[in-house]
Design a protein around this motif. Structure first.
Motif, PDB file in Angstrom:
ATOM      1  N   GLY A 105     -46.193 -24.118 -24.927  1.00  0.00           N
ATOM      2  CA  GLY A 105     -45.338 -22.994 -24.556  1.00  0.00           C
ATOM      3  C   GLY A 105     -43.963 -23.115 -25.174  1.00  0.00           C
ATOM      4  N   ILE A 106     -43.142 -22.148 -24.847  1.00  0.00           N
ATOM      5  CA  ILE A 106     -41.808 -22.042 -25.433  1.00  0.00           C
ATOM      6  C   ILE A 106     -40.857 -23.072 -24.816  1.00  0.00           C
ATOM      7  CG2 ILE A 106     -40.995 -20.296 -23.764  1.00  0.00           C
ATOM      8  CD1 ILE A 106     -39.637 -18.849 -26.164  1.00  0.00           C
ATOM      9  N   ASP A 107     -39.884 -23.467 -25.608  1.00  0.00           N
ATOM     10  CA  ASP A 107     -38.851 -24.372 -25.103  1.00  0.00           C
ATOM     11  C   ASP A 107     -38.000 -23.641 -24.067  1.00  0.00           C
ATOM     12  OD1 ASP A 107     -37.258 -26.672 -24.979  1.00  0.00           O
ATOM     13  OD2 ASP A 107     -35.813 -25.805 -26.379  1.00  0.00           O
ATOM     14  N   TRP A 143     -42.332 -25.074 -31.578  1.00  0.00           N
ATOM     15  CA  TRP A 143     -41.075 -24.957 -32.320  1.00  0.00           C
ATOM     16  C   TRP A 143     -41.191 -24.014 -33.491  1.00  0.00           C
ATOM     17  CZ3 TRP A 143     -37.119 -26.575 -29.733  1.00  0.00           C
ATOM     18  CH2 TRP A 143     -37.227 -27.663 -28.855  1.00  0.00           C
ATOM     19  N   GLY A 144     -42.272 -24.119 -34.251  1.00  0.00           N
ATOM     20  CA  GLY A 144     -42.380 -23.344 -35.496  1.00  0.00           C
ATOM     21  C   GLY A 144     -42.833 -21.922 -35.248  1.00  0.00           C
ATOM     22  N   LYS A 145     -42.741 -21.092 -36.268  1.00  0.00           N
ATOM     23  CA  LYS A 145     -43.196 -19.709 -36.172  1.00  0.00           C
ATOM     24  C   LYS A 145     -44.705 -19.613 -36.378  1.00  0.00           C
ATOM     25  CE  LYS A 145     -39.222 -17.483 -35.741  1.00  0.00           C
ATOM     26  NZ  LYS A 145     -38.888 -17.022 -34.395  1.00  0.00           N
ATOM     27  N   GLU A 155     -49.419 -17.651 -34.831  1.00  0.00           N
ATOM     28  CA  GLU A 155     -48.058 -17.206 -35.155  1.00  0.00           C
ATOM     29  C   GLU A 155     -47.385 -16.756 -33.864  1.00  0.00           C
ATOM     30  OE1 GLU A 155     -48.069 -14.570 -38.864  1.00  0.00           O
ATOM     31  OE2 GLU A 155     -50.170 -14.928 -38.431  1.00  0.00           O
ATOM     32  N   THR A 156     -46.079 -16.930 -33.800  1.00  0.00           N
ATOM     33  CA  THR A 156     -45.368 -16.528 -32.587  1.00  0.00           C
ATOM     34  C   THR A 156     -44.167 -15.650 -32.933  1.00  0.00           C
ATOM     35  OG1 THR A 156     -43.903 -18.450 -32.612  1.00  0.00           O
ATOM     36  CG2 THR A 156     -45.986 -18.697 -31.430  1.00  0.00           C
ATOM     37  N   ILE A 157     -43.779 -14.857 -31.959  1.00  0.00           N
ATOM     38  CA  ILE A 157     -42.563 -14.063 -32.060  1.00  0.00           C
ATOM     39  C   ILE A 157     -41.974 -14.010 -30.653  1.00  0.00           C
ATOM     40  CG2 ILE A 157     -43.760 -11.853 -31.684  1.00  0.00           C
ATOM     41  CD1 ILE A 157     -41.838 -10.539 -33.670  1.00  0.00           C
ATOM     42  N   GLU A 158     -40.663 -14.009 -30.559  1.00  0.00           N
ATOM     43  CA  GLU A 158     -40.051 -13.964 -29.220  1.00  0.00           C
ATOM     44  C   GLU A 158     -40.203 -12.583 -28.613  1.00  0.00           C
ATOM     45  OE1 GLU A 158     -36.624 -15.738 -27.520  1.00  0.00           O
ATOM     46  OE2 GLU A 158     -36.388 -17.044 -29.269  1.00  0.00           O
ATOM     47  N   ALA A 159     -40.590 -12.564 -27.366  1.00  0.00           N
ATOM     48  CA  ALA A 159     -40.726 -11.306 -26.645  1.00  0.00           C
ATOM     49  C   ALA A 159     -39.374 -10.912 -26.054  1.00  0.00           C
ATOM     50  CB  ALA A 159     -41.766 -11.465 -25.537  1.00  0.00           C
ATOM     51  N   GLY A 163     -35.704 -14.161 -19.751  1.00  0.00           N
ATOM     52  CA  GLY A 163     -35.955 -15.588 -19.975  1.00  0.00           C
ATOM     53  C   GLY A 163     -36.830 -15.781 -21.192  1.00  0.00           C
ATOM     54  N   PRO A 164     -36.832 -17.027 -21.739  1.00  0.00           N
ATOM     55  CA  PRO A 164     -37.582 -17.310 -22.970  1.00  0.00           C
ATOM     56  C   PRO A 164     -39.074 -16.990 -22.817  1.00  0.00           C
ATOM     57  CG  PRO A 164     -36.232 -19.196 -22.284  1.00  0.00           C
ATOM     58  CD  PRO A 164     -36.179 -18.202 -21.174  1.00  0.00           C
ATOM     59  N   THR A 165     -39.593 -16.201 -23.748  1.00  0.00           N
ATOM     60  CA  THR A 165     -40.992 -15.752 -23.681  1.00  0.00           C
ATOM     61  C   THR A 165     -41.520 -15.580 -25.101  1.00  0.00           C
ATOM     62  OG1 THR A 165     -40.511 -14.534 -21.644  1.00  0.00           O
ATOM     63  CG2 THR A 165     -42.528 -13.932 -22.790  1.00  0.00           C
ATOM     64  N   LEU A 166     -42.769 -15.980 -25.308  1.00  0.00           N
ATOM     65  CA  LEU A 166     -43.393 -15.835 -26.626  1.00  0.00           C
ATOM     66  C   LEU A 166     -44.536 -14.832 -26.597  1.00  0.00           C
ATOM     67  CD1 LEU A 166     -43.826 -19.509 -27.945  1.00  0.00           C
ATOM     68  CD2 LEU A 166     -42.186 -17.793 -28.756  1.00  0.00           C
ATOM     69  N   SER A 167     -44.735 -14.157 -27.721  1.00  0.00           N
ATOM     70  CA  SER A 167     -45.977 -13.425 -27.967  1.00  0.00           C
ATOM     71  C   SER A 167     -46.734 -14.215 -29.045  1.00  0.00           C
ATOM     72  CB  SER A 167     -45.695 -12.020 -28.475  1.00  0.00           C
ATOM     73  OG  SER A 167     -44.956 -11.290 -27.527  1.00  0.00           O
ATOM     74  N   TYR A 168     -48.053 -14.088 -29.030  1.00  0.00           N
ATOM     75  CA  TYR A 168     -48.885 -14.887 -29.932  1.00  0.00           C
ATOM     76  C   TYR A 168     -49.776 -14.007 -30.810  1.00  0.00           C
ATOM     77  CZ  TYR A 168     -47.825 -18.921 -26.945  1.00  0.00           C
ATOM     78  OH  TYR A 168     -47.195 -19.910 -26.250  1.00  0.00           O
ATOM     79  N   LYS A 169     -49.937 -14.450 -32.041  1.00  0.00           N
ATOM     80  CA  LYS A 169     -50.971 -13.882 -32.912  1.00  0.00           C
ATOM     81  C   LYS A 169     -51.924 -15.008 -33.262  1.00  0.00           C
ATOM     82  CE  LYS A 169     -51.561 -10.904 -36.922  1.00  0.00           C
ATOM     83  NZ  LYS A 169     -50.853 -10.180 -37.987  1.00  0.00           N
TER      84      LYS A 169
END
Ligand SMILES: [Zn+2]
Length: 290
Positions: A105-107, A143-145, A155-159, A163-169
């Motif tokens: 998960g995200i930092d 950490w990486g994209k 692949e990830t992009i910030e949602a 608060g810190p959240t990631l979207s995933y491909k």
């Protein structure tokens, strides 16, 4: 053309929880289900990926034959709000020494991912502590994209959430799905460069699972809460030319009839704008093939 080889190439995506915010069992939510976010992704190679650990993960665990042989599970968390981690203490495979669960998960600026998961299992909240789980549990901050795990590319992009959240491909052998929940797309209010970046991230996905908590009519009262509308989801699906769109993270107040209504409207809009995108309402037990 369908051949045996094509069938062996199929990625299976199954929904175990599609609700947002809090579990809502009851007669109004029988069809789409009341459990919170959890999606199973199964590759033809057998690799098992789980997206989020809301209460739906309990039933996923029960469906797996986790007491015999070795299960190797990769769990991607979008963020650490309750509706995305609360089911983890009830995930059966975590209690068996044969299994390995890698949680990513995200930092978070205040706590390490291990501390966050461990905290919800402290004795005041739950009788079994993280250290007493018998499976091998590994934690990794992303950490990486982009990176690779087993057979998949991630692949990830910030949602855009609170608060810190990631979207995933997640891509495998030319197929891809995007898991983009707990994000406030706000297509009419977001900077166009950011929208372009989001569209580019999603571009060409076979499946987009997207936050569709509200309608455009409801949105003005919910602006800034970190969620999207079904209209935003449909817009993104058309812009990014995705094949299948799954409306996800249903509002806890949303009845089955209301989700049906959203779905009807969404399909009408997609038919008007796109020949190729079909829309689904994410529901417990629904399996989509890519
Ligand atoms: Zn959520």
């Amino acid at each position: 053309m369908t051949t045996e080889e094509d069938k062996n190439d199929t990625v299976k995506v199954k929904f175990w929880g599609a609700r947002g915010s809090i579990p809502v069992p009851g007669s109004r939510t029988v069809k789409y289900g009341g459990n919170t976010s959890c999606v199973e992704v199964r590759l033809p190679t057998g690799q098992l990926i789980v997206l989020d650990a809301g209460t739906g993960i309990r039933a996923l665990g029960n469906s797996l034959n986790y007491k015999e042989g070795h299960l190797d599970i990769t769990l991607f968390l979008t963020h650490y709000h309750w509706d995305h981690i609360q089911g983890l203490p009830f995930f059966g495979p975590a209690y068996h020494p044969n299994n390995t669960i890698r949680i990513m998960g995200i930092d978070h600026p205040e706590l390490h991912i291990r501390e966050i998961i461990s905290a919800q299992m402290e004795p005041i909240y739950f009788p079994v502590s993280l250290s007493r789980l018998k499976a091998e549990i590994k934690f990794d901050i992303i950490w990486g994209k982009y990176f690779e795990i087993g057979d998949i590319r991630v692949e990830t992009i910030e949602a855009k959430h609170l608060g810190p959240t990631l979207s995933y491909k997640i891509s495998f052998n030319g197929k891809s799905l995007v898991y983009m929940t707990d994000t406030e797309l706000d297509r009419n209010g977001t900077d166009s460069k950011l929208l372009d970046k989001i569209v580019a991230f999603v571009q060409g996905a076979d499946l987009l699972i997207h936050d569709a908590q509200y309608s455009d009519q409801e949105y003005p009262q919910k602006k800034g809460w970190g969620h999207s509308t079904w209209n935003d989801s449909a817009w993104l699906a058309v812009e990014a030319e995705v094949q299948k769109l799954a409306l996800f993270h249903h509002d806890p107040e949303r009845s089955d009839r209301q989700v049906d209504h959203f779905l009807e409207e969404c399909n009408e809009e997609l038919t008007a704008k796109s020949k190729s995108t079909t829309c689904w309402g994410a529901m417990e037990g629904l399996e989509l093939l890519l």
